[in-house]
Design a protein around this motif. Structure first.
Motif, mmCIF file in Angstrom:
data_model
loop_
_atom_site.group_PDB
_atom_site.id
_atom_site.type_symbol
_atom_site.label_atom_id
_atom_site.label_comp_id
_atom_site.label_asym_id
_atom_site.label_seq_id
_atom_site.Cartn_x
_atom_site.Cartn_y
_atom_site.Cartn_z
ATOM 1 N N ILE A 140 0.833 -1.203 0.000
ATOM 2 C CA ILE A 140 0.000 0.000 0.000
ATOM 3 C C ILE A 140 0.868 1.254 0.000
ATOM 4 C CG2 ILE A 140 -1.639 1.352 1.379
ATOM 5 C CD1 ILE A 140 -2.893 -1.312 2.276
ATOM 6 N N TYR A 141 1.868 1.269 0.874
ATOM 7 C CA TYR A 141 2.738 2.447 0.954
ATOM 8 C C TYR A 141 3.650 2.552 -0.263
ATOM 9 C CZ TYR A 141 1.304 2.727 5.880
ATOM 10 O OH TYR A 141 0.587 2.837 7.037
ATOM 11 N N TRP A 142 4.005 1.399 -0.849
ATOM 12 C CA TRP A 142 4.865 1.413 -2.031
ATOM 13 C C TRP A 142 4.233 2.222 -3.156
ATOM 14 C CZ3 TRP A 142 3.640 -0.367 -6.913
ATOM 15 C CH2 TRP A 142 4.687 -0.352 -7.840
ATOM 16 N N THR A 143 2.899 2.214 -3.263
ATOM 17 C CA THR A 143 2.247 2.985 -4.323
ATOM 18 C C THR A 143 2.541 4.476 -4.192
ATOM 19 O OG1 THR A 143 0.181 3.245 -3.058
ATOM 20 C CG2 THR A 143 0.368 1.314 -4.501
ATOM 21 N N MET A 144 2.971 4.908 -3.003
ATOM 22 C CA MET A 144 3.308 6.318 -2.798
ATOM 23 C C MET A 144 4.813 6.565 -2.932
ATOM 24 S SD MET A 144 0.395 7.614 -2.387
ATOM 25 C CE MET A 144 0.995 9.262 -2.049
ATOM 26 N N GLY A 145 5.555 5.565 -3.347
ATOM 27 C CA GLY A 145 7.003 5.715 -3.467
ATOM 28 C C GLY A 145 7.419 6.782 -4.464
ATOM 29 N N PHE A 146 6.511 7.114 -5.394
ATOM 30 C CA PHE A 146 6.823 8.173 -6.356
ATOM 31 C C PHE A 146 7.133 9.500 -5.653
ATOM 32 C CE2 PHE A 146 2.177 8.341 -5.829
ATOM 33 C CZ PHE A 146 2.000 9.673 -5.468
ATOM 34 N N LEU A 156 8.140 22.959 -2.201
ATOM 35 C CA LEU A 156 8.055 21.563 -2.653
ATOM 36 C C LEU A 156 8.007 20.600 -1.476
ATOM 37 C CD1 LEU A 156 10.507 21.774 -5.663
ATOM 38 C CD2 LEU A 156 8.180 20.847 -5.778
ATOM 39 N N LEU A 157 8.766 20.893 -0.438
ATOM 40 C CA LEU A 157 8.714 20.035 0.747
ATOM 41 C C LEU A 157 7.325 20.072 1.364
ATOM 42 C CD1 LEU A 157 10.039 18.215 2.857
ATOM 43 C CD2 LEU A 157 10.773 20.277 4.071
ATOM 44 N N LEU A 158 6.752 21.255 1.479
ATOM 45 C CA LEU A 158 5.424 21.350 2.078
ATOM 46 C C LEU A 158 4.380 20.668 1.203
ATOM 47 C CD1 LEU A 158 3.963 22.396 4.546
ATOM 48 C CD2 LEU A 158 3.415 24.478 3.277
ATOM 49 N N ARG A 159 4.480 20.834 -0.120
ATOM 50 C CA ARG A 159 3.545 20.127 -1.009
ATOM 51 C C ARG A 159 3.647 18.618 -0.809
ATOM 52 N NH1 ARG A 159 5.827 23.118 -5.627
ATOM 53 N NH2 ARG A 159 5.004 25.238 -5.437
ATOM 54 N N ILE A 167 0.670 16.129 0.473
ATOM 55 C CA ILE A 167 0.269 14.935 -0.282
ATOM 56 C C ILE A 167 0.363 13.693 0.604
ATOM 57 C CG2 ILE A 167 0.912 13.408 -2.193
ATOM 58 C CD1 ILE A 167 1.803 15.961 -3.706
ATOM 59 N N ALA A 168 1.452 13.592 1.364
ATOM 60 C CA ALA A 168 1.645 12.441 2.250
ATOM 61 C C ALA A 168 0.540 12.382 3.304
ATOM 62 C CB ALA A 168 3.013 12.531 2.926
ATOM 63 N N GLY A 169 0.240 13.514 3.926
ATOM 64 C CA GLY A 169 -0.799 13.526 4.945
ATOM 65 C C GLY A 169 -2.156 13.157 4.383
ATOM 66 N N ALA A 170 -2.516 13.730 3.227
ATOM 67 C CA ALA A 170 -3.807 13.434 2.612
ATOM 68 C C ALA A 170 -3.897 11.965 2.206
ATOM 69 C CB ALA A 170 -4.028 14.334 1.406
ATOM 70 N N ILE A 173 4.429 7.801 5.025
ATOM 71 C CA ILE A 173 4.507 8.359 3.674
ATOM 72 C C ILE A 173 5.255 9.695 3.693
ATOM 73 C CG2 ILE A 173 3.148 9.132 1.691
ATOM 74 C CD1 ILE A 173 0.953 7.173 2.655
ATOM 75 N N SER A 174 5.099 10.453 4.798
ATOM 76 C CA SER A 174 5.837 11.709 4.921
ATOM 77 C C SER A 174 7.341 11.485 4.849
ATOM 78 C CB SER A 174 5.490 12.399 6.245
ATOM 79 O OG SER A 174 4.159 12.859 6.252
ATOM 80 N N VAL A 175 7.786 10.357 5.376
ATOM 81 C CA VAL A 175 9.226 10.067 5.359
ATOM 82 C C VAL A 175 9.736 9.967 3.918
ATOM 83 C CG1 VAL A 175 10.991 8.358 5.995
ATOM 84 C CG2 VAL A 175 9.228 9.013 7.642
ATOM 85 N N TYR A 176 8.884 9.531 2.972
ATOM 86 C CA TYR A 176 9.291 9.511 1.565
ATOM 87 C C TYR A 176 9.636 10.927 1.089
ATOM 88 C CZ TYR A 176 7.304 4.767 1.051
ATOM 89 O OH TYR A 176 7.028 3.433 1.160
ATOM 90 N N ALA A 177 8.736 11.870 1.373
ATOM 91 C CA ALA A 177 8.966 13.248 0.928
ATOM 92 C C ALA A 177 10.185 13.847 1.614
ATOM 93 C CB ALA A 177 7.725 14.092 1.209
ATOM 94 N N LEU A 178 10.311 13.596 2.909
ATOM 95 C CA LEU A 178 11.451 14.138 3.660
ATOM 96 C C LEU A 178 12.770 13.554 3.150
ATOM 97 C CD1 LEU A 178 9.767 13.882 7.160
ATOM 98 C CD2 LEU A 178 10.418 16.017 6.032
#
Length: 448
Positions: free
Chosen positions: A70-76, A100-103, A107-110, A155-160
Motif C-alpha cells: 500500500i505504501y509502495w504505491t506512494m514511493g513516487f 516543494l517540501l510542504l507540497r 500529499i503524504a498527509g492526505a 509516507i511523509s518520510v518519503y517526501a522528507l
C-alpha cells in the motif's frame, strides 16, 4: 545532523567542484542506510518468533507485506520530490525548495488519511487475494488496524527523504533510518518480550517509530522553514506547479508499476517449472535485491547532481555528473558480480538447506552474477532521468521495454526453458537502457 551540502548552482555562478569525493559523500550513506532495512524485518520475525507459535509470525509477515505494498504505491513521492527539489536548488530558488517540501508533506498527509478511511475495503481485498488461516487473518487484522494509523507519517518520510537527497544531505537519511529502525527494534523487545503484547506490540513499535521518524525528518529539514516559501499559499497551491508535480509523480507511478510487473512476471513464470525452480529463482532474486540496495547510492547521487545541474542549465556538469556516478556504479556492480560468482554457492547454502533448491540455484547462478552488470546502465539512467524529471520519457521507455521483454520471453522460453526466462530478464534490462539511452541526448539539450 546538518550535512553542510554543497551550495546551490545558480545560473552564472561558479559551481561547487564536482569530484569523486562529492559523489561518494552522497552515495555511501545511502548504501549504509539501505543495509539497515533487512535487519528490521529479521528482528521483527525473530522477536515474534520467541512466542513459540507459527500464527503470530505469519500474521506479522502478512500484515507487513500488505502495508508495504500500500505504501509502495506512494514511493513516487520520494523520487518526484528529489528531482524537483534538486532542480529548484540548481536554480538557486530556495523558496521553491521549501514549497516543494510542504507540497510533499501535504500529499503524504492526505494520502495517509485516505488509506485510514479506506482500510476496511483495502484489507478485505488483500485477504481475498492472499487468504490465510482464520487465526492468522485475525492477528494480521489486529496488526494492520494499529499500523495503518502511521500512514501519514510513514509516507511523509518519503517526501522528507527525497528532499534530503536533493539537498545532498544523505548522512541525514542514514541517521534517520538508523534512528527509526533502532527505536523500532528497542520497542519490539520492550513491547513483545517485556510487556507480552504479541502481534500488537510489533505493530505499536513500528507505529511509534514512524511517528518519531517523521518528527526527526522534519527537524532535519528545519532550514526549509527559515524563509517564507513554505507559508506562501499562492506559491504552494500554484496551479502550474501543482499540475507539473502531478504529471511527474503520475509518470513515475506508472513506470514503477510496470517495472514491478516485469519482476513479478519473472517470478510467477518461474513456477511453470515447479516448486524447486520457483524457490531457486526466489533465492537468486535476493542477489538482485542486494545489487539494487548497493546501486541506490549512486543512482540517488545521479538524481541529486543531475537535477541540480539541469536546474542550473549546465549541460556540461550534467554530463560529468552522469559519467562520475555511472563510473562508481560500474565499480560497484563489477565487485558484486565477481563476489556473486565466487561466493554465490556459499550464499545460496545460507539461504536454503533444501538440496534440490541449492542445486537448481547453482545452475542459474551465472545469470544472477551477470545481472548487476547488465542492469547497471538502466539503473543509472533511471537516476539521471528522475533528476531531470524527464518522467514522460521514463514512462514511455518502460512501456516499450516491457512489451519487448514479453516478446523475448515468448520467443526464448520455448527454445531454452528456464534459461530462456533468465535471458528474457536480461533483455528487459538491456531494453530499458536502450530506450532511455536514446532519449539521453534530448535530456542534455533540454538542460541547455
Amino acid at each position: 545532523m546538518n550535512d553542510a551540502p554543497a551550495s546551490p548552482v545558480a545560473a552564472g555562478e561558479a559551481p561547487a567542484p564536482l569530484t569523486h569525493r562529492r559523489v561518494l559523500a552522497i552515495a555511501v550513506p545511502i548504501m549504509l542506510s539501505n543495509a539497515t532495512t533487512p535487519l528490521l524485518g529479521a528482528v521483527d520475525t525473530g522477536v515474534i518468533g520467541q512466542l513459540g507459535a507459527a500464527a503470530p509470525i505469519g500474521a506479522v509477515g502478512m500484515g507487513a507485506v500488505i502495508l508495504s505494498f500500500i505504501y509502495w504505491t506512494m514511493g513516487f513521492l520520494r523520487m518526484g520530490t528529489s528531482g524537483l527539489v534538486a532542480q529548484a536548488r540548481g536554480r538557486g530558488d530556495s523558496a521553491e525548495c521549501a514549497a516543494l517540501l510542504l507540497r510533499g508533506m501535504l500529499i503524504a498527509g492526505a494520502s495517509g488519511l485516505i488509506f485510514i478511511l479506506l482500510q476496511a475495503p483495502l484489507f478485505w481485498a488483500a485477504f481475498e487475494l492472499s487468504p490465510a488461516s482464520a487465526e492468522v487473518e485475525d492477528m494480521a487484522r489486529d496488526y494492520l488496524s494499529l499500523r495503518i494509523w502511521g500512514g501519514p507519517f510513514a509516507i511523509s518520510v518519503y517526501a522528507l527523504t527525497g528532499w534530503l537527497i536533493a539537498m545532498e544531505r544523505t548522512r541525514g537519511v542514514l541517521i534517520l533510518q538508523i534512528a527509526m529502525n533502532g527505536l523500532n527494534i528497542a520497542l519490539d523487545l520492550l513491547f513483545v518480550l517485556g510487556f507480552g503484547w504479541g502481534v500488537e506490540g510489533v505493530a505499536a513499535a513500528t507505529l511509534i517509530s514512524e511517528v518519531g521518524g517523521a518528527a526527526l525528518g522534519l527537524w532535519m529539514c528545519r532550514d526549509a522553514f527559515a524563509g517564507d516559501g513554505w507559508r506562501d499559499p499562492a506559491r504552494i497551491f500554484d496551479r502550474v506547479r501543482l499540475i507539473n508535480m502531478a504529471k511527474v509523480n503520475g509518470d513515475i507511478l506508472i513506470r514503477s508499476c510496470l517495472l514491478q510487473f516485469g519482476f513479478g512476471f519473472f517470478l510467477f513464470r518461474s513456477a511453470d517449472w515447479g516448486d524447486v525452480s520457483l524457490a531457486a529463482n526466489q533465492v537468486l532474486m535476493q542477489f538482485l535485491a542486494i545489487s539494487a540496495y548497493a546501486l541506490d547510492g549512486f543512482a540517488f547521487a545521479a538524481e541529486a547532481l543531475v537535477g541540480q545541474f539541469f536546474g542550473a542549465r549546465r549541460p556540461d556538469l550534467l554530463r560529468r555528473a552522469s559519467r562520475l556516478t555511472s563510473a562508481w556504479g560500474l565499480a560497484c556492480v563489477a565487485t558484486l558480480g565477481a563476489g556473486f560468482w565466487l561466493l554465490g554457492g556459499a550464499i545460496i547454502d545460507l539461504m536454503t538447506t533444501a538440496p534440490e533448491v541449492r542445486a537448481a540455484a547453482r545452475e542459474y547462478l551465472p545469470w544472477a552474477a551477470l545481472a548487476p552488470v547488465v542492469g547497471l546502465p538502466a539503473f543509472m539512467l533511471d537516476g539521471i532521468f528522475i533528476g531531470a524529471t524527464r518522467t514522460r520519457d521514463m514512462r514511455n521507455a518502460m512501456l516499450w521495454s516491457l512489451a519487448l521483454y514479453l516478446a523475448a520471453w515468448a520467443a526464448l522460453v520455448p527454445l531454452f526453458g528456464l534459461h530462456g526466462l533468465w535471458a528474457a530478464l536480461m533483455c528487459f534490462f538491456v531494453l530499458r537502457a536502450i530506450t532511455l539511452g536514446l532519449r539521453y541526448p534530448a535530456l542534455v539539450r533540454a538542460a541547455a
